[in-house]
Design an enzyme around this catalytic site. Sequence first.
Site, PDB file in Angstrom:
ATOM      1  N   SER A 117       1.200  -1.021  -2.740  1.00  0.00           N
ATOM      2  CA  SER A 117       1.655  -1.035  -1.349  1.00  0.00           C
ATOM      3  C   SER A 117       2.426  -2.290  -0.980  1.00  0.00           C
ATOM      4  O   SER A 117       3.304  -2.255  -0.122  1.00  0.00           O
ATOM      5  CB  SER A 117       0.458  -0.842  -0.412  1.00  0.00           C
ATOM      6  OG  SER A 117      -0.038   0.476  -0.556  1.00  0.00           O
ATOM      7  N   VAL A 118       2.135  -3.413  -1.620  1.00  0.00           N
ATOM      8  CA  VAL A 118       2.864  -4.651  -1.318  1.00  0.00           C
ATOM      9  C   VAL A 118       4.345  -4.498  -1.649  1.00  0.00           C
ATOM     10  O   VAL A 118       5.201  -5.096  -0.997  1.00  0.00           O
ATOM     11  CB  VAL A 118       2.243  -5.851  -2.073  1.00  0.00           C
ATOM     12  CG1 VAL A 118       3.125  -7.077  -1.985  1.00  0.00           C
ATOM     13  CG2 VAL A 118       0.869  -6.164  -1.507  1.00  0.00           C
ATOM     14  N   VAL A 162      -2.064   3.992  -0.220  1.00  0.00           N
ATOM     15  CA  VAL A 162      -3.493   3.965   0.090  1.00  0.00           C
ATOM     16  C   VAL A 162      -4.026   2.583  -0.269  1.00  0.00           C
ATOM     17  O   VAL A 162      -3.888   2.152  -1.418  1.00  0.00           O
ATOM     18  CB  VAL A 162      -4.270   5.041  -0.701  1.00  0.00           C
ATOM     19  CG1 VAL A 162      -5.761   4.942  -0.431  1.00  0.00           C
ATOM     20  CG2 VAL A 162      -3.753   6.438  -0.366  1.00  0.00           C
ATOM     21  N   VAL A 163      -4.595   1.914   0.725  1.00  0.00           N
ATOM     22  CA  VAL A 163      -5.236   0.619   0.504  1.00  0.00           C
ATOM     23  C   VAL A 163      -6.686   0.765   0.954  1.00  0.00           C
ATOM     24  O   VAL A 163      -6.943   1.058   2.123  1.00  0.00           O
ATOM     25  CB  VAL A 163      -4.542  -0.513   1.285  1.00  0.00           C
ATOM     26  CG1 VAL A 163      -5.187  -1.860   0.970  1.00  0.00           C
ATOM     27  CG2 VAL A 163      -3.044  -0.548   0.982  1.00  0.00           C
ATOM     28  N   ALA A 212     -14.213  -6.013  -1.732  1.00  0.00           N
ATOM     29  CA  ALA A 212     -15.136  -7.102  -1.415  1.00  0.00           C
ATOM     30  C   ALA A 212     -14.436  -8.413  -1.088  1.00  0.00           C
ATOM     31  O   ALA A 212     -15.102  -9.388  -0.727  1.00  0.00           O
ATOM     32  CB  ALA A 212     -16.094  -7.304  -2.587  1.00  0.00           C
ATOM     33  N   HIS A 266      -8.298  -9.660   0.060  1.00  0.00           N
ATOM     34  CA  HIS A 266      -7.041  -9.098  -0.409  1.00  0.00           C
ATOM     35  C   HIS A 266      -6.589  -7.920   0.467  1.00  0.00           C
ATOM     36  O   HIS A 266      -5.397  -7.788   0.774  1.00  0.00           O
ATOM     37  CB  HIS A 266      -7.183  -8.659  -1.873  1.00  0.00           C
ATOM     38  CG  HIS A 266      -5.915  -8.156  -2.482  1.00  0.00           C
ATOM     39  ND1 HIS A 266      -4.847  -8.982  -2.763  1.00  0.00           N
ATOM     40  CD2 HIS A 266      -5.547  -6.912  -2.870  1.00  0.00           C
ATOM     41  CE1 HIS A 266      -3.868  -8.255  -3.286  1.00  0.00           C
ATOM     42  NE2 HIS A 266      -4.269  -6.999  -3.364  1.00  0.00           N
ATOM     43  N   HIS A 298       5.004   4.370   9.034  1.00  0.00           N
ATOM     44  CA  HIS A 298       3.917   3.670   8.339  1.00  0.00           C
ATOM     45  C   HIS A 298       2.851   4.703   7.985  1.00  0.00           C
ATOM     46  O   HIS A 298       1.927   4.957   8.744  1.00  0.00           O
ATOM     47  CB  HIS A 298       3.344   2.598   9.249  1.00  0.00           C
ATOM     48  CG  HIS A 298       2.372   1.676   8.587  1.00  0.00           C
ATOM     49  ND1 HIS A 298       1.424   2.068   7.680  1.00  0.00           N
ATOM     50  CD2 HIS A 298       2.210   0.341   8.727  1.00  0.00           C
ATOM     51  CE1 HIS A 298       0.721   1.030   7.287  1.00  0.00           C
ATOM     52  NE2 HIS A 298       1.183  -0.033   7.908  1.00  0.00           N
TER      53      HIS A 298
END
Length: 155
Positions: free
Chosen positions: A58-59, A80-81, A85, A88, A113
């Site tokens: 995605s970046v 999809v992001v 934990a 990031h 988006h």
Amino acid sequence: MAGFGEPEVAAVNAEGLTVGIVAARWHAELTDHMVDRAVAAAKASAVADVAVARVAGSVEIPVVAQAMAKKYDVVVALGVVIKGATAHFDFVCRSVTDGLTRIALDTGKPVAHGVLTVNTLDQAKDRAGLPGSAEDKGWAATVAALDAALAIRAI
């Protein structure tokens, strides 16, 4: 997802408009389906041309979206992001959102988006337009961007 207030997401008459779709390869089982739904929405809206570009994650979406905005009337960003934990997730989500917003404002072209930013895989599945999903972000993002392009043309 609030679960209410969603506008109509039916195809629009976007005859003559062109669409560039950029999608991440992460979570391909979801993003592949989202791309298929975005292409279906574009075709149902009678667009003149649809192009698809895939990127690693995605970046990388904003830089390709920027290139597409130079060639196409509408850009649809899909990915999809899923929160993990570490921090990031926050950096990726902010980078993608800020980048896509800047591209839309700098070019004057709608940039949808459709990057899912969720806490769990189940939440992503519920938004990816799979059978039984509550939402279909590939379709909805494409129709929303086409609708915005038509609104801009009418001004």
